[in-house]
Design a protein around this motif. Structure first.
Motif, PDB file in Angstrom:
ATOM      1  N   MET A   1       0.823  -1.203   0.000  1.00 19.83           N
ATOM      2  CA  MET A   1       0.000   0.000   0.000  1.00 19.83           C
ATOM      3  C   MET A   1       0.865   1.264   0.000  1.00 19.83           C
ATOM      4  O   MET A   1       0.600   2.214  -0.739  1.00 19.83           O
ATOM      5  CB  MET A   1      -0.933  -0.004   1.227  1.00 19.83           C
ATOM      6  N   ILE A   2       1.906   1.264   0.831  1.00 20.54           N
ATOM      7  CA  ILE A   2       2.781   2.436   0.904  1.00 20.54           C
ATOM      8  C   ILE A   2       3.522   2.628  -0.424  1.00 20.54           C
ATOM      9  O   ILE A   2       3.605   3.737  -0.953  1.00 20.54           O
ATOM     10  CB  ILE A   2       3.777   2.307   2.070  1.00 20.54           C
ATOM     11  N   VAL A   3       4.058   1.523  -0.961  1.00 20.59           N
ATOM     12  CA  VAL A   3       4.786   1.605  -2.234  1.00 20.59           C
ATOM     13  C   VAL A   3       3.859   2.093  -3.340  1.00 20.59           C
ATOM     14  O   VAL A   3       4.237   2.950  -4.166  1.00 20.59           O
ATOM     15  CB  VAL A   3       5.388   0.229  -2.598  1.00 20.59           C
ATOM     16  N   GLN A   4       2.626   1.582  -3.360  1.00 20.29           N
ATOM     17  CA  GLN A   4       1.654   1.999  -4.371  1.00 20.29           C
ATOM     18  C   GLN A   4       1.341   3.496  -4.234  1.00 20.29           C
ATOM     19  O   GLN A   4       1.278   4.223  -5.233  1.00 20.29           O
ATOM     20  CB  GLN A   4       0.368   1.184  -4.230  1.00 20.29           C
ATOM     21  N   THR A   5       1.149   3.949  -3.001  1.00 19.61           N
ATOM     22  CA  THR A   5       0.861   5.372  -2.765  1.00 19.61           C
ATOM     23  C   THR A   5       2.017   6.246  -3.213  1.00 19.61           C
ATOM     24  O   THR A   5       1.815   7.293  -3.841  1.00 19.61           O
ATOM     25  CB  THR A   5       0.578   5.618  -1.266  1.00 19.61           C
ATOM     26  N   VAL A   6       3.244   5.833  -2.916  1.00 19.80           N
ATOM     27  CA  VAL A   6       4.417   6.605  -3.302  1.00 19.80           C
ATOM     28  C   VAL A   6       4.556   6.640  -4.815  1.00 19.80           C
ATOM     29  O   VAL A   6       4.838   7.696  -5.410  1.00 19.80           O
ATOM     30  CB  VAL A   6       5.687   6.025  -2.647  1.00 19.80           C
ATOM     31  N   ASN A   7       4.346   5.490  -5.475  1.00 23.37           N
ATOM     32  CA  ASN A   7       4.496   5.428  -6.931  1.00 23.37           C
ATOM     33  C   ASN A   7       3.417   6.230  -7.659  1.00 23.37           C
ATOM     34  O   ASN A   7       3.685   6.902  -8.660  1.00 23.37           O
ATOM     35  CB  ASN A   7       4.463   3.969  -7.395  1.00 23.37           C
ATOM     36  N   GLU A   8       2.171   6.135  -7.156  1.00 27.15           N
ATOM     37  CA  GLU A   8       1.059   6.817  -7.820  1.00 27.15           C
ATOM     38  C   GLU A   8       0.943   8.277  -7.381  1.00 27.15           C
ATOM     39  O   GLU A   8       0.320   9.089  -8.069  1.00 27.15           O
ATOM     40  CB  GLU A   8      -0.252   6.082  -7.534  1.00 27.15           C
ATOM     41  N   GLY A   9       1.533   8.595  -6.234  1.00 24.75           N
ATOM     42  CA  GLY A   9       1.462   9.966  -5.724  1.00 24.75           C
ATOM     43  C   GLY A   9       0.251  10.183  -4.840  1.00 24.75           C
ATOM     44  O   GLY A   9      -0.812   9.595  -5.066  1.00 24.75           O
ATOM     45  N   ILE A  10       0.427  11.010  -3.824  1.00 27.83           N
ATOM     46  CA  ILE A  10      -0.679  11.347  -2.926  1.00 27.83           C
ATOM     47  C   ILE A  10      -1.542  12.410  -3.598  1.00 27.83           C
ATOM     48  O   ILE A  10      -1.022  13.353  -4.199  1.00 27.83           O
ATOM     49  CB  ILE A  10      -0.146  11.885  -1.580  1.00 27.83           C
ATOM     50  N   GLU A  11      -2.859  12.244  -3.511  1.00 23.60           N
ATOM     51  CA  GLU A  11      -3.765  13.219  -4.133  1.00 23.60           C
ATOM     52  C   GLU A  11      -3.502  14.607  -3.578  1.00 23.60           C
ATOM     53  O   GLU A  11      -3.468  14.817  -2.363  1.00 23.60           O
ATOM     54  CB  GLU A  11      -5.221  12.830  -3.873  1.00 23.60           C
ATOM     55  N   LYS A  12      -3.326  15.572  -4.480  1.00 22.11           N
ATOM     56  CA  LYS A  12      -3.015  16.945  -4.066  1.00 22.11           C
ATOM     57  C   LYS A  12      -4.139  17.557  -3.248  1.00 22.11           C
ATOM     58  O   LYS A  12      -3.889  18.316  -2.304  1.00 22.11           O
ATOM     59  CB  LYS A  12      -2.736  17.819  -5.291  1.00 22.11           C
ATOM     60  N   ASN A  13      -5.389  17.206  -3.578  1.00 23.19           N
ATOM     61  CA  ASN A  13      -6.526  17.752  -2.830  1.00 23.19           C
ATOM     62  C   ASN A  13      -6.491  17.306  -1.372  1.00 23.19           C
ATOM     63  O   ASN A  13      -6.845  18.077  -0.466  1.00 23.19           O
ATOM     64  CB  ASN A  13      -7.844  17.329  -3.471  1.00 23.19           C
ATOM     65  N   LYS A  14      -6.054  16.060  -1.141  1.00 22.26           N
ATOM     66  CA  LYS A  14      -5.960  15.568   0.237  1.00 22.26           C
ATOM     67  C   LYS A  14      -4.858  16.296   0.993  1.00 22.26           C
ATOM     68  O   LYS A  14      -4.999  16.605   2.189  1.00 22.26           O
ATOM     69  CB  LYS A  14      -5.699  14.062   0.235  1.00 22.26           C
ATOM     70  N   ILE A  15      -3.748  16.565   0.314  1.00 21.07           N
ATOM     71  CA  ILE A  15      -2.650  17.305   0.954  1.00 21.07           C
ATOM     72  C   ILE A  15      -3.103  18.716   1.315  1.00 21.07           C
ATOM     73  O   ILE A  15      -2.885  19.197   2.429  1.00 21.07           O
ATOM     74  CB  ILE A  15      -1.417  17.356   0.036  1.00 21.07           C
ATOM     75  N   ILE A  16      -3.758  19.380   0.371  1.00 21.24           N
ATOM     76  CA  ILE A  16      -4.240  20.743   0.608  1.00 21.24           C
ATOM     77  C   ILE A  16      -5.243  20.763   1.746  1.00 21.24           C
ATOM     78  O   ILE A  16      -5.201  21.631   2.632  1.00 21.24           O
ATOM     79  CB  ILE A  16      -4.870  21.320  -0.675  1.00 21.24           C
ATOM     80  N   SER A  17      -6.163  19.787   1.750  1.00 19.28           N
ATOM     81  CA  SER A  17      -7.168  19.701   2.808  1.00 19.28           C
ATOM     82  C   SER A  17      -6.527  19.521   4.176  1.00 19.28           C
ATOM     83  O   SER A  17      -6.894  20.182   5.153  1.00 19.28           O
ATOM     84  CB  SER A  17      -8.123  18.537   2.520  1.00 19.28           C
ATOM     85  N   THR A  18      -5.546  18.621   4.248  1.00 25.87           N
ATOM     86  CA  THR A  18      -4.857  18.364   5.515  1.00 25.87           C
ATOM     87  C   THR A  18      -4.093  19.596   5.988  1.00 25.87           C
ATOM     88  O   THR A  18      -4.124  19.945   7.181  1.00 25.87           O
ATOM     89  CB  THR A  18      -3.889  17.180   5.362  1.00 25.87           C
ATOM     90  N   LEU A  19      -3.400  20.274   5.057  1.00 24.74           N
ATOM     91  CA  LEU A  19      -2.649  21.478   5.429  1.00 24.74           C
ATOM     92  C   LEU A  19      -3.574  22.579   5.924  1.00 24.74           C
ATOM     93  O   LEU A  19      -3.260  23.283   6.888  1.00 24.74           O
ATOM     94  CB  LEU A  19      -1.836  21.969   4.230  1.00 24.74           C
ATOM     95  N   ASN A  20      -4.731  22.738   5.274  1.00 25.16           N
ATOM     96  CA  ASN A  20      -5.688  23.752   5.712  1.00 25.16           C
ATOM     97  C   ASN A  20      -6.183  23.457   7.119  1.00 25.16           C
ATOM     98  O   ASN A  20      -6.334  24.358   7.952  1.00 25.16           O
ATOM     99  CB  ASN A  20      -6.881  23.812   4.749  1.00 25.16           C
ATOM    100  N   SER A  21      -6.442  22.186   7.389  1.00 25.63           N
ATOM    101  CA  SER A  21      -6.909  21.794   8.717  1.00 25.63           C
ATOM    102  C   SER A  21      -5.843  22.055   9.775  1.00 25.63           C
ATOM    103  O   SER A  21      -6.127  22.575  10.865  1.00 25.63           O
ATOM    104  CB  SER A  21      -7.289  20.308   8.709  1.00 25.63           C
ATOM    105  N   ILE A  22      -4.593  21.709   9.451  1.00 23.78           N
ATOM    106  CA  ILE A  22      -3.490  21.930  10.395  1.00 23.78           C
ATOM    107  C   ILE A  22      -3.276  23.418  10.636  1.00 23.78           C
ATOM    108  O   ILE A  22      -3.109  23.860  11.784  1.00 23.78           O
ATOM    109  CB  ILE A  22      -2.193  21.274   9.864  1.00 23.78           C
TER     110      ILE A  22
END
Length: 377
Positions: A1-22
Motif C-alpha cells: 500500500m505504501i509503495v503503491q501510494t508513493v508510486n502513484e502519488g498522494i492526491e493533491k486535494n488531500k494534501i491541501i485539505s490536511t494542510l488547511n486543517s493543520i
C-alpha cells in the motif's frame, strides 16, 4: 500500500485539505481550559532537549508557507517512504495476552503487604497509627490567624466599578441585524447565523431539535452528505447546526443556530458552504432521520442514567419560566417522551421527515435572521 501510494502519488486535494486543517488548528490555538503559556512551554521542551532553537517551534507563517510551496513536488511521497519502509530504525513488538497476569499481580501485592506487616513490631505499628492520626488532626484543624493574614487579598478599591465589555458594533443591512466583534482572532473568521423560532411551541420545538441534529447528515442539491462533509473538512475549521435559547425584548426565544469558522483566506468557501447548507439541503430520507432519532433517544437515555437530577431539574424549571419550558421541549424529558414514541414507527418518521424539511424552509428567512461575526479588522 505504501509503495503503491508513493508510486502513484498522494492526491493533491488531500494534501491541501490536511494542510488547511493543520493551519486552522495552529492559528486557533484552542487548548480548552489549559493555559496557552503552559502549552507553549510544553511545545518548546523538545527543542530544548535536542539543542534546537526553542522559539522556532512557535513560528507559524514561515513554516506553513514553506510546506505549501512543496505541494506540487514529490516531497510528501519521499517523506512517507523515508519514515516508513526506508527507515532503518524500527522494531517489531509482539504483545500476547496473559489471562492470569492480574491475579498473579494481586497475589504478589497481597503477599508483599502481609510480609511487611508481619515484620513490624508493635511499637512500629503504634508509631504509624499515631503519625496518621496527627496528620489527620493537622489537616482538619483551623489555620492560625498569622497564616490567614499571609494570604493575598483584594480590596474593594482594586475592583473596577464598571465591568469591561467587549467592543461590538451593531448595524443593519437589507433588514438583517449584524453584530460585529473586531477582536484578535489570528486570521480566523467566526460566523453565527441565528434564525428566530419564537413562533414555535410545544412539539414544534422538538422538530427544531431534530432539524439541528439532522441538517449536516443530509445531501444538498450539489453534493451527497459524504462529499459535503469532506468539503467542510477541506475548507473550514468547522460548520455546525444547533439550537439556542436567547432573550429578545426581555422574552426567552428559541433559535436555529448555524455556526462556522474558517481562515480569512477561506471566506468565499465559508459563505459558499453555509449558503449551500441552508438553501439547498435535501431532507428527504426517512431512514437516515430514523437513525438520527434512534441516536437522540439513546443519548437522552444515557444522560438520564448518568445525571438524572439534571433532567428532573429541567422539568421542574419548565413550570417556572419560559426558558425552562423551551429547554424541556428541546432537550428535556418531554423531548425524550415524544422521540421515544416516534422511534421504530416508520409512519411517524416519514411524517417527521416532511415536517422537518418544511420547518427548514420556514425558518430560513431574512426577517428572522441575526448575524454575528468575529474577525480581525
Amino acid at each position: 500500500m505504501i509503495v503503491q501510494t508513493v508510486n502513484e502519488g498522494i492526491e493533491k486535494n488531500k494534501i491541501i485539505s490536511t494542510l488547511n486543517s493543520i493551519e486552522f488548528k495552529m492559528r486557533e490555538r484552542d487548548y480548552g481550559t489549559l493555559p496557552t503559556g503552559i502549552v507553549f512551554a510544553m511545545t518548546m521542551y523538545g527543542a530544548w532537549m535536542y539543542c534546537d532553537t526553542p522559539e522556532n517551534t512557535l513560528l507559524l507563517e514561515e513554516v506553513i508557507a514553506s510546506v505549501k510551496n512543496k505541494i506540487d513536488s514529490d516531497c510528501f511521497e519521499k517523506a512517507l517512504m523515508s519514515m516508513t519502509l526506508g527507515s532503518k530504525h524500527s522494531a517489531k513488538v509482539i504483545m500476547l495476552p496473559d489471562k492470569t497476569l492480574g491475579e498473579r499481580n494481586a497475589k504478589e501485592e497481597s503477599d508483599r503487604l502481609a510480609e511487611t506487616l508481619a515484620a513490624m513490631s508493635e511499637e512500629k505499628l503504634k508509631q504509624i497509627c499515631d503519625e496518621e492520626a496527627a496528620l489527620r488532626s493537622w489537616q482538619q484543624a483551623e489555620p492560625e490567624e498569622e497564616a490567614l493574614e499571609s494570604l493575598p487579598k483584594l480590596s474593594l478599591s482594586d475592583i473596577p466599578e464598571k465591568s469591561q465589555r467587549p467592543f461590538a458594533t451593531v448595524s443593519e443591512r437589507e433588514g438583517v441585524k449584524i453584530i460585529g466583534c473586531p477582536v484578535k482572532t489570528n486570521g480566523i473568521i467566526y460566523l453565527s447565523l441565528l434564525f428566530d423560532a419564537s413562533d414555535l411551541a410545544g412539539e414544534e420545538l422538538i422538530k427544531l431539535s431534530m432539524l439541528s441534529s439532522a441538517l449536516l447528515n443530509f445531501p444538498t442539491k450539489k453534493q451527497d452528505a459524504l462529499s459535503l462533509q469532506n468539503d467542510i473538512k477541506a475548507n473550514l475549521g468547522s460548520l455546525f447546526a444547533s439550537f439556542a435559547i436567547g432573550t429578545r425584548d426581555g422574552v426567552a426565544t428559541p433559535y436555529l443556530k448555524i455556526g462556522a469558522k474558517a481562515l480569512a483566506s477561506k471566506t468565499e468557501d465559508l459563505l459558499r458552504l453555509v449558503s449551500e447548507l441552508l438553501l439547498t439541503s435535501k431532507i428527504d430520507n426517512p431512514t437516515e432521520l430514523g437513525n438520527i432519532v434512534a441516536q437522540a433517544k439513546s443519548q437522552m437515555e444515557d444522560m438520564m442514567v448518568m445525571s438524572g437530577e439534571s433532567v428532573a431539574l429541567s422539568r421542574a424549571q419548565a413550570s417556572r419560566n419560559e426558558a425552562g419550558a423551551i429547554s424541556e421541549y428541546l432537550s428535556g424529558y418531554e423531548a425524550y417522551r415524544v422521540i421515544s414514541e416516534m422511534h421504530n414507527d416508520d409512519e411517524k418518521i416519514e411524517t417527521l421527515t416532511e415536517e422537518v424539511a418544511s420547518l427548514l424552509t420556514k425558518l430560513i428567512d431574512r426577517n428572522r435572521l441575526t448575524i454575528s461575526v468575529a474577525r480581525e479588522v
